[in-house]
Design a protein around this motif. Structure first.
Motif, PDB file in Angstrom:
ATOM      1  N   ASP A 154       0.762  -1.171   0.103  1.00  0.00           N
ATOM      2  CA  ASP A 154       0.097  -0.084   0.038  1.00  0.00           C
ATOM      3  C   ASP A 154       0.872   1.348  -0.029  1.00  0.00           C
ATOM      4  OD1 ASP A 154       0.080  -1.520   2.861  1.00  0.00           O
ATOM      5  OD2 ASP A 154       0.073   0.674   3.643  1.00  0.00           O
ATOM      6  N   GLY A 155       1.926   0.960   0.682  1.00  0.00           N
ATOM      7  CA  GLY A 155       3.007   2.242   0.589  1.00  0.00           C
ATOM      8  C   GLY A 155       3.711   2.498  -0.726  1.00  0.00           C
ATOM      9  N   GLU A 181      -0.584  -5.524  -2.109  1.00  0.00           N
ATOM     10  CA  GLU A 181      -0.857  -6.343  -0.860  1.00  0.00           C
ATOM     11  C   GLU A 181      -1.223  -5.150   0.082  1.00  0.00           C
ATOM     12  OE1 GLU A 181       1.044  -9.885   0.024  1.00  0.00           O
ATOM     13  OE2 GLU A 181       2.461  -9.543  -1.331  1.00  0.00           O
ATOM     14  N   ASN A 183      -1.696  -3.954   3.424  1.00  0.00           N
ATOM     15  CA  ASN A 183      -1.480  -4.857   4.637  1.00  0.00           C
ATOM     16  C   ASN A 183      -1.876  -3.641   5.723  1.00  0.00           C
ATOM     17  OD1 ASN A 183       0.810  -3.202   4.755  1.00  0.00           O
ATOM     18  ND2 ASN A 183       2.049  -5.261   4.987  1.00  0.00           N
ATOM     19  N   TYR A 185      -0.366  -0.811   6.621  1.00  0.00           N
ATOM     20  CA  TYR A 185       0.797  -0.122   7.021  1.00  0.00           C
ATOM     21  C   TYR A 185       1.683  -0.138   6.177  1.00  0.00           C
ATOM     22  CZ  TYR A 185      -1.703  -0.012  11.263  1.00  0.00           C
ATOM     23  OH  TYR A 185      -2.643   0.099  12.449  1.00  0.00           O
ATOM     24  N   ALA A 186       2.481   1.325   5.961  1.00  0.00           N
ATOM     25  CA  ALA A 186       4.002   1.121   5.194  1.00  0.00           C
ATOM     26  C   ALA A 186       4.721   1.724   6.481  1.00  0.00           C
ATOM     27  CB  ALA A 186       3.812   2.318   4.202  1.00  0.00           C
TER      28      ALA A 186
HETATM   29 MG    MG Z   1       2.009  -2.119   3.694  1.00  0.00          MG
END
Ligand code: MG
Ligand code: TPP
Length: 329
Positions: A154-155, A181, A183, A185-186
């Motif tokens: 996502d980051g 993917e 998840n 958080y980055a």
């Molecule tokens: Mg992430």
């Protein structure tokens, strides 16, 4: 106490469910062992665990065929195991030993397997995305029907090179599946803090690329979405985006105490959404397996992982001359 959402009645055979269970469990146990070896000082440098995200790669590998390619970020051990790379070679690389996939010179983030069509293992956020399009370009040029899975986080989805790649991939109808993917958080930054757009896959619309959001904690949902994406690419219709909503249970890397989220948040996800427990429930409620049979599978998998750890510990450090192999000079 939190309860898990009842799983849908699956349209899969007992054998397929057991395969998914084994493959996800192998990743989980392997990563737990890698965490232990890191704690013992046997693994140095960066080490990003995949615990919690197992259903993503296992579901998509179930949708892939021989010859399809994959490329991913530094959170890569699960991808390697799911495409059939040897746990011994992966663990030995983590510990920097000669028996590792990069002869101990690459470590956690830099492993490759031509045989399994695994193209890394990349430490630079989003760098693998244009590489994925390049692999797909090669297949299109050669005129075969292979598909490439380009995984990123996502980051990484906020990186400019992703969008240059989207544009070219759609323009040239490249057979590449962009797998975000997500998840949540980055490193320590939640997706809500890094973007105002509620869904990342929809950004593909600006380039004409179709896609969808997928429940990444449900291996069967991932497989189904993967099959649709693969069919799209193989039919010559160009790229496809899957935003797979998942969650990592551990910190970003082994050195992250994860203070940016609560223990309760992680525990809730483990209790209610765990991908392995979901398949375990399906196996038990469908009477496809007994508790004892599942225990025996776990025992077998732990033996495979222990063997990999022993191999890694016993493999020697690379010889000094190894410094001069596999380099451009
Ligand atoms: Mg992430
Ligand atoms: C170009 C670049 N910028 C920054 C970093 C430092 N960095 C490493 S991982 C990471 C976060 C990426 O998060 P995400 O894409 O969500 O993947 P995840 O770690 O969650 O799998 C950052 C900023 C890097 N490796 N490369």
């Amino acid at each position: 106490m939190a309860t898990r959402k009842a799983a849908k009645k699956p349209n899969v055979s007992k054998e397929q469910l057991l395969d998914h269970y084994r493959e996800m469990l192998l990743i989980r146990r392997f990563e737990e062992k890698a965490g232990q070896l890191y704690g013992m000082g046997l693994i140095g440098g960066f080490c990003h665990l995949y615990i919690g995200q197992e259903a993503v790669v296992v579901g998509l590998e179930a949708a892939a065929s021989e010859g399809d390619k994959r490329v991913t970020s530094y959170r890569d051990h699960g991808h390697m195991l799911a495409c059939g790379m040897d746990p011994k070679g992966v663990m030995a690389e983590l510990t920097g030993r000669e028996g590792g996939y990069s002869r101990g010179k690459g470590g956690s983030m830099h492993m490759f397997s031509k045989e399994k069509h695994f193209y890394g293992g990349h430490g630079i956020v989003a760098a693998q995305v244009p590489i994925g399009a390049g692999l797909a370009f090669a297949d299109k040029y050669l005129g075969n029907d292979r598909v490439t899975f380009a995984y990123f986080g996502d980051g990484a989805a906020n990186q400019g090179q992703v969008y240059e790649t989207y544009n070219m991939a759609e323009l040239w109808d490249l057979p590449v599946i962009f797998v975000i993917e997500n998840n949540q958080y980055a490193m320590g930054t939640s997706v809500q803090r890094s973007t105002k757009s509620p869904s990342l896959w929809e950004r593909g619309a600006a380039y004409g690329i179709p896609g969808e959001e997928v429940d990444g904690m449900d291996v069967l949902a991932v497989k189904e979405a993967g099959e649709k994406a693969v069919a799209h690419c193989r039919a010559g219709k160009g790229p496809y985006i899957l935003e797979v909503k998942t969650y990592r249970y551990r910190g970003h890397s082994m050195s992250d105490p994860a203070k940016y989220r609560t223990r309760e948040e992680v525990q809730k996800m483990r209790d209610e959404r765990d991908p392995i427990e979901q398949v375990r429930d399906l196996l038990l409620t469908g009477k496809h397996a007994t508790e004892d049979e599942l225990k025996a599978i776990d025992k077998d998998i732990k033996a495979v992982v222990n063997e990999a750890a022993e191999f890694a510990k016993e493999s020697p450090e690379p010889a000094l001359e190894e410094l001069w192999t596999d380099i451009y000079a």
